[in-house]
Write a protein that holds these residues in place. Structure first.
Motif, PDB file in Angstrom:
ATOM      1  N   UNK A 122       5.740   1.772  -9.259  1.00 16.97           N
ATOM      2  CA  UNK A 122       5.985   0.292  -9.546  1.00 16.97           C
ATOM      3  C   UNK A 122       7.068   0.126  -8.529  1.00 16.97           C
ATOM      4  N   UNK A 123       7.066  -1.095  -8.095  1.00 11.24           N
ATOM      5  CA  UNK A 123       8.021  -1.785  -7.552  1.00 11.24           C
ATOM      6  C   UNK A 123       9.637  -1.348  -7.853  1.00 11.24           C
ATOM      7  N   UNK A 124       9.858  -1.518  -8.953  1.00  9.76           N
ATOM      8  CA  UNK A 124      11.004  -1.528  -9.689  1.00  9.76           C
ATOM      9  C   UNK A 124      11.346   0.152  -9.733  1.00  9.76           C
ATOM     10  N   UNK A 125      10.456   0.815  -9.652  1.00 11.22           N
ATOM     11  CA  UNK A 125      10.734   2.336  -9.557  1.00 11.22           C
ATOM     12  C   UNK A 125      11.279   2.787  -8.518  1.00 11.22           C
ATOM     13  N   UNK A 126      10.330   2.020  -7.268  1.00 13.52           N
ATOM     14  CA  UNK A 126      10.835   2.393  -5.916  1.00 13.52           C
ATOM     15  C   UNK A 126      12.127   1.977  -5.598  1.00 13.52           C
ATOM     16  N   UNK A 127      12.694   0.758  -5.898  1.00  9.56           N
ATOM     17  CA  UNK A 127      13.929   0.214  -5.933  1.00  9.56           C
ATOM     18  C   UNK A 127      14.911   1.069  -6.342  1.00  9.56           C
ATOM     19  N   UNK A 128      14.591   1.638  -7.290  1.00  6.34           N
ATOM     20  CA  UNK A 128      15.705   2.594  -8.153  1.00  6.34           C
ATOM     21  C   UNK A 128      15.905   3.703  -7.382  1.00  6.34           C
ATOM     22  N   UNK A 129      14.775   4.269  -6.849  1.00  7.51           N
ATOM     23  CA  UNK A 129      14.669   5.482  -5.907  1.00  7.51           C
ATOM     24  C   UNK A 129      15.549   5.385  -4.899  1.00  7.51           C
ATOM     25  N   UNK A 130      15.294   4.165  -4.043  1.00  7.51           N
ATOM     26  CA  UNK A 130      16.122   3.779  -2.975  1.00  7.51           C
ATOM     27  C   UNK A 130      17.425   3.536  -3.087  1.00  7.51           C
ATOM     28  N   UNK A 131      17.989   2.955  -4.185  1.00  4.17           N
ATOM     29  CA  UNK A 131      19.263   2.932  -4.396  1.00  4.17           C
ATOM     30  C   UNK A 131      20.001   4.131  -4.751  1.00  4.17           C
TER      31      UNK A 131
END
Length: 234
Positions: A122-131
């Motif tokens: 999900x977009x939220x999961x990808x943003x968390x991974x990138x952070x």
């Protein structure tokens, strides 16, 4: 004989792992340095059991970079999750969220710096991974991702998950593809057997490559040790 060796490996490795794994949450309470020491001890125990009991050796072609980089690796077995982490020296590893949800151990794993990711991408999961990966970059640690998302059998070359290209773009680091052939001695099903596992570190891919180009180059790099298809041989 291989079945007996496999049973002995499982007995020695998992029984020996119990006190080490139990030490991890305790060490985590005193900071990352003690925790990293416990993790390295566990990785070393796995390497010793693999060599002494299973007769598995490692051949490395090429070498990791000095300094932080993004490593994208083939994933065929349990073996490389330990061996590559040891070779890269305290990398941050992108892993499936289910492992981070294990009580107590999951907390220690996240404290170590492992990045849990939802397989739904999900977009939220990808943003968390990138952070989390950017934080690792600031700490000077390499980042390791098994971008196929799960273990695959020899000859299987699925496309890379969408999270890989996002990491490559966001981190601005060189990307190093890692090919390996661990399933030759460590199959998904059946007993392990003696032999040599090759890890091939490919040429670094520049951080400014566009998405399509870096995905194609990384896919080719991690599959460099795969046998050619019958069609390509003809």
């Amino acid at each position: 004989m291989n079945r007996l060796r496999s049973l002995l490996f499982d007995a020695f490795f998992y029984i020996g792992s119990v006190p080490i794994v139990l030490m991890a949450p305790v060490a985590a309470m005193f900071g990352t340095r003690p925790l990293h020491g416990v993790v390295r001890a566990w990785l070393g125990w796995h390497r010793w059991c693999s060599r002494a009991i299973m007769g598995i050796r490692v051949r490395v072609e090429g070498q990791p970079l000095h300094g932080p980089a993004l490593y994208v690796a083939k994933h065929q077995s349990f073996f490389e999750t330990f061996e590559l982490t040891l070779q890269l020296g305290d990398p941050v590893v992108v892993m499936k969220r289910e492992l981070a949800d294990i009580p107590v151990w999951g907390w220690a794993a996240k404290r170590y710096g492992l990045i849990p990711v939802d397989r739904t991408a999900s977009a939220a999961a990808l943003r968390q991974m990138i952070r989390a990966a950017r934080a690792a970059r600031e700490d000077g640690r390499p980042v390791l991702i098994f971008a196929e998302g799960t273990r695959v059998d020899p000859g299987q070359m699925p496309p890379l998950g969408s999270g890989f290209a996002g990491l490559h773009k966001a981190l601005g680091l060189p990307t190093v593809p890692v090919a390996l052939d661990s399933a030759r001695v460590w199959p998904r099903h059946g007993p392990k057997r003696p032999g040599t596992v090759t890890f091939r570190f490919g040429a670094p891919l520049p951080s400014d490559m566009d998405r399509k180009a870096v995905e194609a180059a990384a896919h080719a790099g991690i599959n460099a040790l795969e046998p050619p298809s019958p069609a390509s041989v003809e």
